[in-house]
Design an enzyme around this catalytic site. Structure first.
Site, short mmCIF file in Angstrom:
data_model
loop_
_atom_site.label_atom_id
_atom_site.label_comp_id
_atom_site.label_asym_id
_atom_site.label_seq_id
_atom_site.Cartn_x
_atom_site.Cartn_y
_atom_site.Cartn_z
N LYS A 107 0.98 -0.63 0.13
CA LYS A 107 0.42 -0.01 0.10
C LYS A 107 0.79 1.12 0.26
O LYS A 107 2.00 1.49 0.57
CB LYS A 107 -0.55 0.46 1.71
CG LYS A 107 -2.06 -0.91 0.87
CD LYS A 107 -2.83 -0.81 0.39
CE LYS A 107 -3.96 -1.85 0.36
NZ LYS A 107 -5.39 -1.70 -1.43
N LYS A 214 -12.71 -8.13 -8.62
CA LYS A 214 -13.55 -8.66 -6.66
C LYS A 214 -14.93 -9.08 -7.07
O LYS A 214 -15.50 -8.41 -7.06
CB LYS A 214 -13.44 -7.44 -5.78
CG LYS A 214 -12.07 -6.81 -5.57
CD LYS A 214 -12.37 -5.66 -4.72
CE LYS A 214 -10.03 -5.23 -4.36
NZ LYS A 214 -9.91 -4.09 -3.88
#
Length: 328
Positions: A107, A214
């Site tokens: 991240k 997803k």
């Protein structure tokens, strides 16, 4: 298929799980679990998501719990480690929770952090993984176009596999692709796919070369498979900080894809300090097995959300269910 609301709510269990460290700005993860004839499924859009967006997550849960799923093409799925926006000194401990994983998603662009902190974190990941490890970056669309260009030029020395959603807008992604052409670092599309009314808009514009799929926000395994087939791009399957029940749906999607060249972001049970099963879908030798997950009653009781939060989720499911019903 249409599932009556009372059937959806019949076995509803809402859990509140602690996390090992702050991720995506939260330290606890709530999820609603429902049980259909095919098994348990998860409904867990983040609280700030509106009902229209969340309704797709409910459609996915109902499909996974109430209908037979597509044929599996593999029995296990290789997964990546996920490194939150931690200090460099925490990186070894984070990666140790993902045994055997050869890929790390790091991240970056965390609010309140600097580009120097991103560089230090990515350097630490490279040091732990070694030269053969794979590093991909996820900015969650937080960089401006110029910030993304500057950041990539600083970070490309660490041999990046791809950039996930570096900028928010499709136009900026297209331009960033142009500016980074000589570096040959692909852009993977996440929010540009799952938050768009037409997921193929970004693909047609040439905003990226990889799809991040997803299952929950795309409405289920079948819609995600259809999107991948229509887009004609390589895909990586990821999760939304799910319990092992939710990860089971993502693993099913990954196992049903005809081609799967990338390690998937389905090892995120390692970010939770507790789960709903004594046999969670944790990475072993860099992979997770593809299977449905049956929650343990004792864990559902131990981590049950407060009555007020359970009622909040019940009302949310009721509103989203109404949005899924055909017009009279």
């Amino acid at each position: 298929m249409t599932v009556p609301l009372e059937e959806v709510l019949a076995d509803l269990r809402v859990v509140d799980l602690p996390m090992r460290r702050r991720f995506r700005g939260i330290t606890r993860r709530e999820a609603a679990l429902v049980r259909g004839p095919q098994g348990w499924a998860e409904f867990s859009p983040f609280p700030e998501y509106g009902d229209a967006e969340s309704a797709r997550w409910l459609a996915a849960a109902l499909d996974f719990g109430w209908t037979e799923q597509p044929e599996l093409l593999r029995s296990e799925v290789r997964v990546n480690a996920t490194v939150p926006a931690v200090a460099p000194g925490e990186v070894p401990e984070v990666l140790a929770a993902f045994p055997g994983c050869r890929t790390a998603k790091v991240k970056v662009a965390e609010p309140g952090q600097t580009a120097d902190e991103d560089v230090a974190r990515v350097r630490a990941v490279r040091e732990v993984l070694g030269p053969e490890g794979r590093i991909r970056l996820d900015a969650n669309g937080r960089w401006t176009l110029d910030e993304a260009e500057r950041a990539v030029h600083r970070l490309e020395r660490f041999d990046l596999e791809y950039l996930e959603q570096p900028c928010e807008s499709v136009g900026d992604l297209v331009e960033l692709n142009r500016r980074l052409r000589e570096l040959d670092i692909p852009i993977a599309l996440d929010e540009a796919i799952r938050k768009s009314a037409d997921p193929l808009t970004a693909v047609r514009a040439g905003a990226g070369g990889i799809l991040v799929l997803k299952a929950a926000p795309l409405g289920g395994v079948r819609p995600a498979l259809e999107l991948a087939a229509e887009a004609g791009l390589p895909a990586v399957v990821s999760s939304a900080l799910d319990t092992s029940v939710g990860l089971a749906m993502g693993a099913w999607l990954a196992a049903a894809l005809p081609d799967l060249d990338y390690d998937c972001g389905l090892g995120t049970a390692s970010l939770l300090a507790a789960d709903v099963t004594e046999d969670p879908l944790l990475p072993r030798d860099g992979a997770i097995r593809v299977r449905r997950v049956e929650p343990d009653a004792a864990l559902l009781d131990r981590y049950a959300a407060s009555p007020e939060r359970a009622e909040w989720w019940r009302a949310r499911i009721t509103r989203c269910h109404a949005l899924l019903q055909p017009p009279q």
